[in-house]
Design a protein around this motif. Structure first.
Motif, PDB file in Angstrom:
ATOM      1  N   UNK A  28      -3.231  -2.298  -4.507  1.00 16.48           N
ATOM      2  CA  UNK A  28      -4.456  -2.582  -3.350  1.00 16.48           C
ATOM      3  C   UNK A  28      -4.073  -3.270  -2.370  1.00 16.48           C
ATOM      4  N   UNK A  29      -3.397  -4.271  -2.371  1.00 14.06           N
ATOM      5  CA  UNK A  29      -2.943  -5.123  -1.342  1.00 14.06           C
ATOM      6  C   UNK A  29      -1.927  -4.273  -0.476  1.00 14.06           C
ATOM      7  N   UNK A  30      -1.137  -3.572  -0.902  1.00 14.71           N
ATOM      8  CA  UNK A  30      -0.192  -2.708  -0.212  1.00 14.71           C
ATOM      9  C   UNK A  30      -1.032  -1.761   0.624  1.00 14.71           C
ATOM     10  N   UNK A  31      -2.031  -0.907  -0.067  1.00 16.86           N
ATOM     11  CA  UNK A  31      -2.707   0.008   0.592  1.00 16.86           C
ATOM     12  C   UNK A  31      -3.672  -0.702   1.971  1.00 16.86           C
ATOM     13  N   UNK A  32      -4.060  -1.872   1.552  1.00 16.81           N
ATOM     14  CA  UNK A  32      -4.967  -2.750   2.582  1.00 16.81           C
ATOM     15  C   UNK A  32      -4.211  -3.082   3.755  1.00 16.81           C
ATOM     16  N   UNK A  33      -2.889  -3.339   3.537  1.00 12.72           N
ATOM     17  CA  UNK A  33      -2.086  -4.100   4.560  1.00 12.72           C
ATOM     18  C   UNK A  33      -1.752  -2.730   5.372  1.00 12.72           C
ATOM     19  N   UNK A  34      -1.343  -1.412   4.819  1.00 11.50           N
ATOM     20  CA  UNK A  34      -1.090  -0.419   5.397  1.00 11.50           C
ATOM     21  C   UNK A  34      -2.186   0.116   6.305  1.00 11.50           C
ATOM     22  N   UNK A  35      -3.281   0.222   5.662  1.00 12.44           N
ATOM     23  CA  UNK A  35      -4.488   0.739   6.497  1.00 12.44           C
ATOM     24  C   UNK A  35      -4.943  -0.271   7.809  1.00 12.44           C
TER      25      UNK A  35
ATOM     26  N   UNK B 253      -5.610   8.697   9.637  1.00 16.98           N
ATOM     27  CA  UNK B 253      -4.767   9.051   8.387  1.00 16.98           C
ATOM     28  C   UNK B 253      -4.214  10.213   8.659  1.00 16.98           C
ATOM     29  N   UNK B 254      -4.715  11.301   9.204  1.00 18.20           N
ATOM     30  CA  UNK B 254      -4.454  12.613   9.622  1.00 18.20           C
ATOM     31  C   UNK B 254      -2.935  12.587  10.550  1.00 18.20           C
ATOM     32  N   UNK B 255      -3.192  11.713  11.356  1.00 20.33           N
ATOM     33  CA  UNK B 255      -2.002  11.619  12.375  1.00 20.33           C
ATOM     34  C   UNK B 255      -0.759  11.028  11.633  1.00 20.33           C
ATOM     35  N   UNK B 256      -0.732   9.756  11.190  1.00 16.48           N
ATOM     36  CA  UNK B 256       0.319   9.114  10.325  1.00 16.48           C
ATOM     37  C   UNK B 256       0.873   9.958   9.275  1.00 16.48           C
ATOM     38  N   UNK B 257      -0.111  10.528   8.533  1.00 16.48           N
ATOM     39  CA  UNK B 257       0.546  11.236   7.329  1.00 16.48           C
ATOM     40  C   UNK B 257       1.410  12.267   7.877  1.00 16.48           C
ATOM     41  N   UNK B 258       0.822  13.153   9.006  1.00 18.87           N
ATOM     42  CA  UNK B 258       1.696  14.186   9.681  1.00 18.87           C
ATOM     43  C   UNK B 258       2.983  13.362  10.056  1.00 18.87           C
ATOM     44  N   UNK B 259       3.080  12.392  10.609  1.00 18.23           N
ATOM     45  CA  UNK B 259       4.277  11.575  11.167  1.00 18.23           C
ATOM     46  C   UNK B 259       5.306  11.210  10.197  1.00 18.23           C
ATOM     47  N   UNK B 260       4.687  11.074   8.865  1.00 16.97           N
ATOM     48  CA  UNK B 260       5.445  10.495   7.677  1.00 16.97           C
ATOM     49  C   UNK B 260       5.840  11.483   6.959  1.00 16.97           C
TER      50      UNK B 260
ATOM     51  N   UNK C 202       3.928  13.099   4.795  1.00 22.60           N
ATOM     52  CA  UNK C 202       3.414  12.958   3.615  1.00 22.60           C
ATOM     53  C   UNK C 202       1.735  13.452   3.772  1.00 22.60           C
ATOM     54  N   UNK C 203       1.397  14.100   2.571  1.00 22.25           N
ATOM     55  CA  UNK C 203       0.090  14.662   2.556  1.00 22.25           C
ATOM     56  C   UNK C 203      -0.930  13.734   2.711  1.00 22.25           C
ATOM     57  N   UNK C 204      -1.928  14.261   3.493  1.00 22.17           N
ATOM     58  CA  UNK C 204      -2.947  13.234   3.975  1.00 22.17           C
ATOM     59  C   UNK C 204      -3.649  12.798   2.559  1.00 22.17           C
ATOM     60  N   UNK C 205      -3.859  13.399   1.533  1.00 21.90           N
ATOM     61  CA  UNK C 205      -4.407  12.803   0.463  1.00 21.90           C
ATOM     62  C   UNK C 205      -3.641  11.837  -0.409  1.00 21.90           C
TER      63      UNK C 205
ATOM     64  N   UNK D 243      -2.642   6.290  -1.185  1.00 24.36           N
ATOM     65  CA  UNK D 243      -1.852   4.763  -1.240  1.00 24.36           C
ATOM     66  C   UNK D 243      -2.796   3.929  -0.545  1.00 24.36           C
ATOM     67  N   UNK D 244      -3.530   4.150   0.579  1.00 28.42           N
ATOM     68  CA  UNK D 244      -4.530   3.121   1.360  1.00 28.42           C
ATOM     69  C   UNK D 244      -5.551   2.654   0.217  1.00 28.42           C
ATOM     70  N   UNK D 245      -6.033   3.381  -0.765  1.00 22.63           N
ATOM     71  CA  UNK D 245      -6.994   3.008  -1.484  1.00 22.63           C
ATOM     72  C   UNK D 245      -6.444   2.026  -2.643  1.00 22.63           C
ATOM     73  N   UNK D 246      -5.076   1.975  -2.764  1.00 20.96           N
ATOM     74  CA  UNK D 246      -4.562   1.433  -3.828  1.00 20.96           C
ATOM     75  C   UNK D 246      -4.217   2.319  -5.262  1.00 20.96           C
TER      76      UNK D 246
END
Length: 75
Positions: free
Chosen positions: A5-12, A22-29, A31-34, A39-42
């Motif tokens: 949860x902490x990891x996700x909060x920091x990333x968010x 989320x759509x933009x960064x998941x595309x750059x990475x 990684x699927x947006x879901x 990850x952001x929700x922990x």
């Protein structure tokens, strides 16, 4: 143990501070947006490969992203 949860909060927080969706960064990475959202929700912890992709998508060094996580957990 590292709290997902902490990891996700920091990333968010970093993503939002850069005004990126989320759509933009998941595309750059590539990684699927879901998956990114989970990850952001922990709900999921990123693997080391995914962590590097996330840091790249956020235009920061993996060590800088980890430093932000360490600050959040008080290390």
């Amino acid at each position: 143990m590292l709290d997902a949860i902490i990891v996700g909060k920091v990333i968010q927080r970093i993503r939002e501070s850069k005004k990126l969706s989320q759509e933009v960064v998941s595309g750059l990475a590539d990684i699927g947006r879901t998956h990114w959202s989970a990850i952001e929700r922990g709900e999921r912890k990123p693997t080391i490969e995914t962590f590097f992709r996330i840091s790249d998508a956020l235009n920061m060094r993996p060590s800088a992203l980890m430093a932000e996580i360490e600050k959040e957990i008080g290390l």
